[in-house]
Design an enzyme around this catalytic site. Structure first.
Site, PDB file in Angstrom:
ATOM      1  N   CYS A   2       0.849  -1.177   0.000  1.00  0.00           N
ATOM      2  CA  CYS A   2       0.000   0.000   0.000  1.00  0.00           C
ATOM      3  C   CYS A   2       0.893   1.238   0.000  1.00  0.00           C
ATOM      4  O   CYS A   2       1.932   1.277   0.652  1.00  0.00           O
ATOM      5  CB  CYS A   2      -0.937   0.101   1.194  1.00  0.00           C
ATOM      6  N   ARG A  27       4.020  -0.530  -4.717  1.00  0.00           N
ATOM      7  CA  ARG A  27       3.679  -1.012  -3.378  1.00  0.00           C
ATOM      8  C   ARG A  27       2.328  -1.723  -3.345  1.00  0.00           C
ATOM      9  O   ARG A  27       1.937  -2.275  -2.310  1.00  0.00           O
ATOM     10  CB  ARG A  27       3.637   0.157  -2.397  1.00  0.00           C
ATOM     11  N   TRP A  75      -2.728  -2.742  -1.658  1.00  0.00           N
ATOM     12  CA  TRP A  75      -2.430  -4.168  -1.827  1.00  0.00           C
ATOM     13  C   TRP A  75      -3.255  -4.861  -0.761  1.00  0.00           C
ATOM     14  O   TRP A  75      -2.982  -4.712   0.433  1.00  0.00           O
ATOM     15  CB  TRP A  75      -0.940  -4.438  -1.636  1.00  0.00           C
ATOM     16  N   ASN A 101      -1.697   2.007   5.750  1.00  0.00           N
ATOM     17  CA  ASN A 101      -0.797   0.985   5.214  1.00  0.00           C
ATOM     18  C   ASN A 101      -0.376   0.120   6.393  1.00  0.00           C
ATOM     19  O   ASN A 101       0.098   0.657   7.389  1.00  0.00           O
ATOM     20  CB  ASN A 101       0.391   1.702   4.570  1.00  0.00           C
ATOM     21  N   GLU A 487      17.175 -17.814  -8.145  1.00  0.00           N
ATOM     22  CA  GLU A 487      16.760 -16.456  -8.484  1.00  0.00           C
ATOM     23  C   GLU A 487      16.191 -16.397  -9.912  1.00  0.00           C
ATOM     24  O   GLU A 487      15.200 -15.719 -10.162  1.00  0.00           O
ATOM     25  CB  GLU A 487      17.963 -15.510  -8.306  1.00  0.00           C
ATOM     26  N   LYS A 491      12.388 -15.205 -10.840  1.00  0.00           N
ATOM     27  CA  LYS A 491      12.062 -14.135 -11.808  1.00  0.00           C
ATOM     28  C   LYS A 491      10.982 -14.606 -12.758  1.00  0.00           C
ATOM     29  O   LYS A 491      10.031 -13.896 -13.041  1.00  0.00           O
ATOM     30  CB  LYS A 491      13.301 -13.736 -12.635  1.00  0.00           C
ATOM     31  N   GLU A 494       7.539 -14.949 -10.999  1.00  0.00           N
ATOM     32  CA  GLU A 494       6.953 -13.673 -10.588  1.00  0.00           C
ATOM     33  C   GLU A 494       6.262 -12.951 -11.734  1.00  0.00           C
ATOM     34  O   GLU A 494       5.191 -12.393 -11.549  1.00  0.00           O
ATOM     35  CB  GLU A 494       8.056 -12.722 -10.067  1.00  0.00           C
ATOM     36  N   HIS A 510      17.462 -36.733  -7.202  1.00  0.00           N
ATOM     37  CA  HIS A 510      16.760 -37.251  -6.030  1.00  0.00           C
ATOM     38  C   HIS A 510      15.274 -36.931  -6.076  1.00  0.00           C
ATOM     39  O   HIS A 510      14.677 -36.610  -5.056  1.00  0.00           O
ATOM     40  CB  HIS A 510      17.410 -36.697  -4.753  1.00  0.00           C
ATOM     41  N   LYS A 609       6.038  -4.772  -4.159  1.00  0.00           N
ATOM     42  CA  LYS A 609       7.491  -4.702  -4.057  1.00  0.00           C
ATOM     43  C   LYS A 609       7.942  -4.658  -2.606  1.00  0.00           C
ATOM     44  O   LYS A 609       8.970  -5.198  -2.240  1.00  0.00           O
ATOM     45  CB  LYS A 609       7.984  -3.467  -4.792  1.00  0.00           C
TER      46      LYS A 609
HETATM   47  C1  G6P Z   1       8.915  -8.796  -2.143  1.00  0.00           C
HETATM   48  C2  G6P Z   1       9.412  -8.383  -3.507  1.00  0.00           C
HETATM   49  C3  G6P Z   1      10.692  -9.142  -3.827  1.00  0.00           C
HETATM   50  C4  G6P Z   1      11.720  -8.923  -2.739  1.00  0.00           C
HETATM   51  C5  G6P Z   1      11.183  -9.294  -1.357  1.00  0.00           C
HETATM   52  C6  G6P Z   1      12.103  -8.853  -0.248  1.00  0.00           C
HETATM   53  O1  G6P Z   1       8.469 -10.104  -2.176  1.00  0.00           O
HETATM   54  O2  G6P Z   1       8.428  -8.626  -4.491  1.00  0.00           O
HETATM   55  O3  G6P Z   1      11.213  -8.655  -5.057  1.00  0.00           O
HETATM   56  O4  G6P Z   1      12.848  -9.698  -3.001  1.00  0.00           O
HETATM   57  O5  G6P Z   1       9.928  -8.641  -1.143  1.00  0.00           O
HETATM   58  O6  G6P Z   1      12.170  -7.454  -0.264  1.00  0.00           O
HETATM   59  P1  G6P Z   1      13.339  -6.583   0.320  1.00  0.00           P
HETATM   60  O7  G6P Z   1      12.916  -5.167   0.065  1.00  0.00           O
HETATM   61  O8  G6P Z   1      13.388  -6.895   1.797  1.00  0.00           O
HETATM   62  O9  G6P Z   1      14.593  -6.943  -0.362  1.00  0.00           O
END
Ligand code: G6P
Length: 614
Positions: A2, A27, A75, A101, A487, A491, A494, A510, A609
């Site tokens: 938010c 956000r 959000w 928020n 990672e 990506k 997401e 395994h 985010k």
């Molecule tokens: C959210 C975002 C991710 C991020 C994670 C941790 O899930 O979508 O991209 O890696 O939070 O966020 P931070 O700001 O603590 O790195």
């Protein structure tokens, strides 16, 4: 999660708020709304399901004139994203409007108590309960609005950043925070309010960041007044935010994510500048140097992080164990905080967070501090909650990351961890000098190496077209590149909504190997390192079961071509920096697959985010 914006001054509030909300959409973006007070003191709320652009359309032709207002992009936590649950929320009388928020954990108890006083609720949100609680206190105690907010917040369990305005008062906003960020921008006789100072940088560079359990009385033409929840005045400390507006724009790219992938050579240059001295290869991280004794005496290092930052921490584990010979643990902050973990006073806890606001990471920091550990932060956002609550730390300095899927923050975090490991290793005498020099030199060359890695973009874009059909993906890597595989898979998940699983290459046998068939593509990171031969065997195993393979290989390596269907060549650097190079084509692959599938790359569904709720 938010985003909130507020304005009071001489300008029209609505355009200022809408512009700020657009910048805060990272956000949350499932509904948006604004409350404005008209010049005569009457208040209107405009809100709807959807993005800030939907709110803009909704506002067309409506009278939203007024020089004081508050706005919100949501959000959803409590209640589905719909018009009723969108913020601002009005109190029973319609006189108070609130944006929030965070999460009010005891909202059910408060709601039931308010019901006994005849309150009814239009939405399913915890926020509507709070605005009514404030009204109840205001009416029953016949006190000022700030006093009502203060008393109400004393009864709240949970997290909040709130802003409240009251019908008839065209000059005053009351704001408060606990565990959710809130910055107040100071203008000339005017004030701005935002969850993220960067969103209002067009108007001012002077900010006051509220601390937890602080309440601000923001009144046009009057000095800012801040108090704690006990009603005691607290000092107002003004900080400058040096940011250019161009850093908040797409700069000719179709999406922020693509821009952020492509700017990694420059962001890493910014991250390294002044920290690796070219002439001497000395590493200067003041947070480490000033706390040298702590790093020399460390019994153990525990990383706490979430999401992409947790993946970066897994690479940090390799770096620190290799160079510093200190045992390292990597913890999901959300698990760590509730596990009653063993923390020693000579442990160093490193919190990794791009936003510096992730609720679980922040709670893990508080837990570690209470246990007496030395807490170090690796954050991007200057002045963020985690940056302020740690004992010391290093900013990654990669500039604002706006795409929801983290890219340049990941490479910045790994770069800082590499510098930290090298420096601590040298201080402890555990890193061999020749190796130190090779890695430090490679750090200086990193921007050029990243530029080279980005040359894979066209090839990856073409390849991505071939794979838009896939419903599942497997990503494999070993050693330093096992976290890269995790990672890469994250990506893809997401932003394309394709299921993807990252695995240590050998672990495949395994169980997950049962999934391999012609429909299951595998992305294998097989660059030249100490596990290269082993990874080749893993690729062969997939090939012989009919799986399709995309391999990320070192430039000039022809061997993998015999078994992989597609090879993406990346430049070589020292082994410990290879994740930074290997992740580039994986970021691009996720980006292009998602765009071909028509996904909203910068604002993927259900995500936010900055996760400021548990
Ligand atoms: C959210 C975002 C991710 C991020 C994670 C941790 O899930 O979508 O991209 O890696 O939070 O966020 P931070 O700001 O603590 O790195």
């Amino acid at each position: 999660m938010c985003g909130i914006v507020g304005y009071v001054g001489e300008r029209q509030a609505c355009p200022v708020i809408i512009k700020g909300l657009h910048r805060l959409e990272y956000r949350g973006y499932d509904s948006a709304g604004v409350a404005v007070m008209h010049p005569g003191g009457g208040m209107d709320v405009f809100k709807c399901k959807g993005k800030v652009s939907d709110l803009e359309h909704f506002l067309e032709g409506k009278d939203s004139a007024g020089t004081i207002g508050i706005g919100h992009t949501r959000w959803a936590t409590h209640g589905v994203p719909n018009d009723a649950n969108a913020h601002p929320h009005l109190s029973r009388s319609g006189k108070l409007a609130l944006i929030h928020n965070g999460i009010i954990e005891n909202f059910r108890v408060l709601r039931d108590a308010l019901r006994t006083h005849g309150f009814t609720f239009r939405s399913s949100t915890d926020s509507e309960v709070l605005v009514n609680l404030i009204e109840y206190v205001r009416e029953s105690e016949k006190c000022s609005l700030e006093e009502a907010v203060r008393v109400a917040l004393k009864q709240v369990v949970g997290a909040y950043a709130i802003a409240v305005i009251e019908e008839g008062n065209t000059s005053r906003i009351i704001a408060a925070r606990k565990s959710s960020p809130m910055a107040i921008g100071l203008g000339d006789g005017e004030y701005f309010l935002s969850s993220d100072a960067a969103s209002i940088i067009d108007y001012t560079q002077d900010f006051v960041y509220l601390n937890d359990e602080e309440l601000a009385v923001i009144e046009k033409g009057k000095p800012l007044h801040i108090m704690n929840l006990d009603g005691k005045d607290t000092p107002v400390s003004i900080q400058k935010l040096n940011l250019s507006i161009s850093q908040l724009e797409k700069g000719g790219f179709d999406h922020f994510m693509l821009k952020e992938i492509h700017e990694q050579p420059e962001t890493l240059e910014d991250c390294i500048r002044g920290r690796v001295i070219p002439e001497t290869l000395e590493i200067v991280l003041s947070g480490v140097i000033e706390n040298k004794e702590k790093f020399l005496a460390a019994r153990r290092i525990i990383f706490v992080a979430c999401g992409t930052s947790w993946h970066a921490a897994l690479i940090g584990e390799h770096l620190i164990e290799n160079m510093c010979r200190i045992p390292v643990e990597v913890e999901y902050a959300s698990e760590f905080r509730y596990r009653n973990p063993v923390i020693f006073p000579d442990d160093i806890v490193i919190a990794v967070s791009q936003s510096g606001e992730t609720a679980d990471t922040l709670a893990a920091v508080e837990l570690a501090r209470k246990a007496g550990a030395f807490v170090y932060g690796i954050c991007n956002v200057v002045g963020s909650s985690i940056a302020r609550s740690t004992d010391s730390g290093t900013y990654i300095h990669v500039g604002p990351e706006i795409g929801v899927a983290s890219t340049k923050a990941f490479t910045g975090q790994v770069t800082v961890m590499t510098m930290l490991a090298l420096l601590v290793g040298r201080l402890r005498g555990t890193v061999e000098e020749g190796y130190y020099h090779r890695v430090a030199q490679a750090l200086l060359e990193l921007p050029a190496t990243m530029r080279e890695a980005l040359k894979t973009a066209d090839q990856v874009a073409a390849l991505a077209k071939t794979f838009t059909y896939a419903h599942n993906f497997i990503y494999l890597g070993r050693g330093y590149n096992y976290p890269t595989a995790l990672e890469g898979a994250l990506k893809l998940k997401e932003i394309s909504y394709i299921h993807a699983e990252g695995l240590p290459a050998a672990e495949m046998k395994h169980g997950s190997i049962a999934l391999i068939d012609a429909e299951m593509p595998t992305v294998a990171i097989a660059t030249l390192d100490r596990t290269y031969e082993k990874t080749l065997s893993n690729i062969e195993e997939i090939k012989s079961r009919g799986g399709k393979i995309i391999a990320v290989v070192s430039k000039g390596d022809d061997l993998v071509r015999h078994c992989a269907d597609y090879c993406i060549e990346v430049p070589s650097t020292v082994e410990c920096l290879m994740p930074l190079v290997s992740i580039v084509p994986l970021q691009l692959l996720a980006y292009y697959i998602a765009t071909y599938k028509g996904r909203n790359v910068d604002q993927p569904r259900n995500l936010a985010k900055s996760v400021t709720v548990e």
